[in-house]
Scaffold this motif. Sequence first.
Motif, PDB file in Angstrom:
ATOM      1  N   UNK A  41       0.840  -1.198   0.000  1.00 19.53           N
ATOM      2  CA  UNK A  41       0.000   0.000   0.000  1.00 19.53           C
ATOM      3  C   UNK A  41       0.877   1.250   0.000  1.00 19.53           C
ATOM      4  N   UNK A  42       1.968   1.185   0.799  1.00 22.49           N
ATOM      5  CA  UNK A  42       2.798   2.390   0.955  1.00 22.49           C
ATOM      6  C   UNK A  42       4.276   2.013   0.906  1.00 22.49           C
ATOM      7  N   UNK A  43       4.988   2.694   0.002  1.00 24.69           N
ATOM      8  CA  UNK A  43       6.452   2.613   0.015  1.00 24.69           C
ATOM      9  C   UNK A  43       6.893   3.948   0.577  1.00 24.69           C
ATOM     10  N   UNK A  44       7.458   3.915   1.754  1.00 23.98           N
ATOM     11  CA  UNK A  44       7.822   5.166   2.420  1.00 23.98           C
ATOM     12  C   UNK A  44       9.329   5.357   2.383  1.00 23.98           C
ATOM     13  N   UNK A  45       9.761   6.556   2.042  1.00 23.49           N
ATOM     14  CA  UNK A  45      11.192   6.865   2.156  1.00 23.49           C
ATOM     15  C   UNK A  45      11.374   8.096   3.028  1.00 23.49           C
ATOM     16  N   UNK A  46      12.226   7.961   4.013  1.00 26.44           N
ATOM     17  CA  UNK A  46      12.450   9.049   4.971  1.00 26.44           C
ATOM     18  C   UNK A  46      13.527  10.001   4.505  1.00 26.44           C
ATOM     19  N   UNK A  47      13.768  11.004   5.307  1.00 25.33           N
ATOM     20  CA  UNK A  47      14.714  12.066   4.996  1.00 25.33           C
ATOM     21  C   UNK A  47      16.127  11.513   4.778  1.00 25.33           C
ATOM     22  N   UNK A  48      16.493  10.504   5.607  1.00 18.82           N
ATOM     23  CA  UNK A  48      17.860   9.964   5.519  1.00 18.82           C
ATOM     24  C   UNK A  48      17.955   8.754   4.595  1.00 18.82           C
ATOM     25  N   UNK A  49      16.920   8.502   3.801  1.00 15.08           N
ATOM     26  CA  UNK A  49      16.997   7.417   2.818  1.00 15.08           C
ATOM     27  C   UNK A  49      16.448   6.076   3.294  1.00 15.08           C
ATOM     28  N   UNK A  50      16.018   6.018   4.567  1.00 14.23           N
ATOM     29  CA  UNK A  50      15.432   4.766   5.049  1.00 14.23           C
ATOM     30  C   UNK A  50      14.158   4.449   4.259  1.00 14.23           C
ATOM     31  N   UNK A  51      13.984   3.175   3.888  1.00 14.64           N
ATOM     32  CA  UNK A  51      12.781   2.795   3.138  1.00 14.64           C
ATOM     33  C   UNK A  51      11.987   1.781   3.962  1.00 14.64           C
ATOM     34  N   UNK A  52      10.696   1.999   4.016  1.00 11.40           N
ATOM     35  CA  UNK A  52       9.830   1.018   4.688  1.00 11.40           C
ATOM     36  C   UNK A  52       8.646   0.722   3.797  1.00 11.40           C
ATOM     37  N   UNK A  53       8.197  -0.512   3.824  1.00  9.45           N
ATOM     38  CA  UNK A  53       7.042  -0.883   2.997  1.00  9.45           C
ATOM     39  C   UNK A  53       5.930  -1.436   3.876  1.00  9.45           C
ATOM     40  N   UNK A  54       4.715  -1.059   3.557  1.00  6.87           N
ATOM     41  CA  UNK A  54       3.550  -1.515   4.315  1.00  6.87           C
ATOM     42  C   UNK A  54       2.550  -2.131   3.341  1.00  6.87           C
ATOM     43  N   UNK A  55       2.061  -3.327   3.667  1.00  7.80           N
ATOM     44  CA  UNK A  55       1.037  -3.956   2.827  1.00  7.80           C
ATOM     45  C   UNK A  55      -0.338  -3.425   3.242  1.00  7.80           C
ATOM     46  N   UNK A  56      -1.357  -3.752   2.462  1.00  2.69           N
ATOM     47  CA  UNK A  56      -2.703  -3.354   2.874  1.00  2.69           C
ATOM     48  C   UNK A  56      -3.109  -4.044   4.175  1.00  2.69           C
ATOM     49  N   UNK A  57      -2.558  -5.260   4.394  1.00  4.53           N
ATOM     50  CA  UNK A  57      -2.863  -5.906   5.666  1.00  4.53           C
ATOM     51  C   UNK A  57      -2.189  -5.159   6.820  1.00  4.53           C
ATOM     52  N   UNK A  58      -0.978  -4.685   6.594  1.00  2.00           N
ATOM     53  CA  UNK A  58      -0.320  -3.856   7.623  1.00  2.00           C
ATOM     54  C   UNK A  58      -1.171  -2.620   7.916  1.00  2.00           C
ATOM     55  N   UNK A  59      -1.641  -1.979   6.841  1.00  2.00           N
ATOM     56  CA  UNK A  59      -2.480  -0.778   7.031  1.00  2.00           C
ATOM     57  C   UNK A  59      -3.701  -1.116   7.876  1.00  2.00           C
ATOM     58  N   UNK A  60      -4.303  -2.251   7.549  1.00  2.00           N
ATOM     59  CA  UNK A  60      -5.516  -2.677   8.267  1.00  2.00           C
ATOM     60  C   UNK A  60      -5.203  -2.871   9.758  1.00  2.00           C
ATOM     61  N   UNK A  61      -4.157  -3.664  10.036  1.00  2.00           N
ATOM     62  CA  UNK A  61      -3.844  -3.993  11.429  1.00  2.00           C
ATOM     63  C   UNK A  61      -3.359  -2.770  12.210  1.00  2.00           C
ATOM     64  N   UNK A  62      -2.515  -1.982  11.566  1.00  2.00           N
ATOM     65  CA  UNK A  62      -1.935  -0.849  12.287  1.00  2.00           C
ATOM     66  C   UNK A  62      -2.953   0.265  12.517  1.00  2.00           C
ATOM     67  N   UNK A  63      -3.865   0.443  11.573  1.00  6.27           N
ATOM     68  CA  UNK A  63      -4.903   1.462  11.813  1.00  6.27           C
ATOM     69  C   UNK A  63      -5.877   0.962  12.883  1.00  6.27           C
ATOM     70  N   UNK A  64      -6.111  -0.356  12.913  1.00  6.01           N
ATOM     71  CA  UNK A  64      -6.884  -0.927  14.032  1.00  6.01           C
ATOM     72  C   UNK A  64      -6.198  -0.625  15.354  1.00  6.01           C
ATOM     73  N   UNK A  65      -4.871  -0.785  15.352  1.00  2.83           N
ATOM     74  CA  UNK A  65      -4.103  -0.600  16.583  1.00  2.83           C
ATOM     75  C   UNK A  65      -4.227   0.844  17.077  1.00  2.83           C
ATOM     76  N   UNK A  66      -4.107   1.783  16.138  1.00  2.00           N
ATOM     77  CA  UNK A  66      -4.294   3.193  16.505  1.00  2.00           C
ATOM     78  C   UNK A  66      -5.705   3.444  17.040  1.00  2.00           C
TER      79      UNK A  66
END
Length: 566
Positions: free
Chosen positions: A51-76
């Motif tokens: 769902x999301x390929x995120x790149x931070x200011x210092x070049x760190x890359x993180x990827x989130x699947x739609x299932x991650x989005x589902x679970x993590x938004x539930x968590x919030x």
Amino acid sequence: MYDFGPYEKTYKEFNWDLAKEFLEYKEGDPLNIGWYCSDRICQQGKAQKIAMIWEGFDGEVRKYSFNDLRLLSNTYAHYLKGLGIKPGDRVCIFMDKIPDLYISFLGILKLGAIAQPLFSAFGEEALFTRMDDADSIAVITTRKHFRKVRRIKDQLPHLKHIIVVDDENVRLEEREKVFILDKAERVEDFNIYPTNPESPSVLHYTSGTTGKPKGALHVHASIFAQSLSSKWVLDLKDEDIYWCTADPGWVTGTSYGIIGPWSLGITQVVYCGGFGSEKWYKLMEKFRVSVWYTAPTAIRMLMKDGTDLVKQHDLSALRYMCSVGEPLNPEAVHWGIEAFDMPFYDTYWQTETGAIVITNFPGMKVKPGSMGRAFPGITAVVLDLKSYEVIREPNKVGLIALKPGWPSMMREYWNNPTVYQSKFINGWYITGDRSSIDSEGYFWFVGRDDDVINTAGHLVGPFEIESALIEHEAVAEAAAVGKPDPVNMEVVKAFVALKPGFEGSSDLELSIMNFIRKKLSPLAMPQEIEFVDKLPKTRSGKIMRRLLRAMEWGEEIGDTSTLEDD
Ligand code: WTA
């Protein structure tokens, strides 16, 4: 009839039920944007899709699947619910473009609360105005920004929770807490609040000419327009890698940087590294961005660095580019063709409209300098500037007006029914912009009909700047207007009359500039201050901003008595 390319038939037969069908929404069912953007996509068999390929200011890359989005938004959602936050409560998000911003946004909506994004560069005064007006109950923020909230919290009795999400070691004061998403237990099942199409969802503050910024309140039904326009205007397809450069502190970043693309299960890139021509092309090359939604100021900055730089990168995945937020000059469209072998497609809309309302479609003939035509389901006209009658002849300038009733239209200005009502005349919603329409239905933007300053695609209200200016110890009176700028279209210029005992100097100019940058934001900071003995005023004592603005733009001022009524 007009040529609407592949959408010709749809356009003629269009009604908004089609948008409901599109999302398989059945009348009477609950409608929750948080669910549509995560759980529903998982149910469609795309749980593992990125769902999301995120790149931070210092070049760190993180990827989130739609299932991650589902679970993590539930968590919030679960965490916020545990704090006692209830449906309808306003929860601010105040941070840079880190993953927590996107995930908490969906979590807040799943809880039935109202997400209130605040631009991370806002200073204390800008923050205070918006949190005070909305009686916000909580703010989710980061180490970098929470001290600004700390300094104003005593004046915000409704604010119960200040939540820091990226640092466990903050020394907490009263009302402050820490929540680290990575360490929280993921919540598999959250009982999503059964919001309906008319339940409030997102509250975005926008600036007007007078008074404080106004909170445009949206509802969950906005997703119908955001989803459909993401498909038809941004042309998003399942295999696309999409990049919206906007910050969710502004409406483009939520409508088309969160809701639209994710409601379609599209993979999007989120870049938290700021602007830089080379950085941007590298990012697009690395992640093989195929659809790109950006803004004229960014395009003009890229233009300055030339076509060769573009050609040094493999941008072969890129197939479609759109623009929003300010007039897209014809040169930028031509440059797009030269540099990327395709034009930028201009789109027009506002915080209040929630979604694109006038636009170029894929396949449509692009006329450089025109914003395109009305989106299906939108009746857009221009009204005579004085009589408010619909102008039927082509090429005459009037006020852009829209027939109310599309799903993503704001439902109110928070706590401000009078100003909300003033936006409607003879059954039309008045956008506050001027344009003409040619014989083929293309809109040609002329300018705003008010004094709001559009700098780098961001609206800043002169009143907010002037109110802050007069808080400076040296300032007696002030006026803020937009002055032309080759890159940002407009920048803020302030005219300042000083209190007795103070004298204009470059040091004082710097001191006033910094004062505004800290209080409001870098966008609102005047790029130039002109010290004057007194400001031009109407007989009733109102500062004649129009006159000052006209002088900056080298426009004919003519009979100043006409300015007196404004
Ligand atoms: C301006 C941003 C010319 C306009 C989505 C509008 C544009 C205001 C265009 C809304 C465009 C937006 N051409 N001007 N394509 N798109 N504008 O609320 O003045 O931040 O009223 O929403 O930006 O800005 P807002």
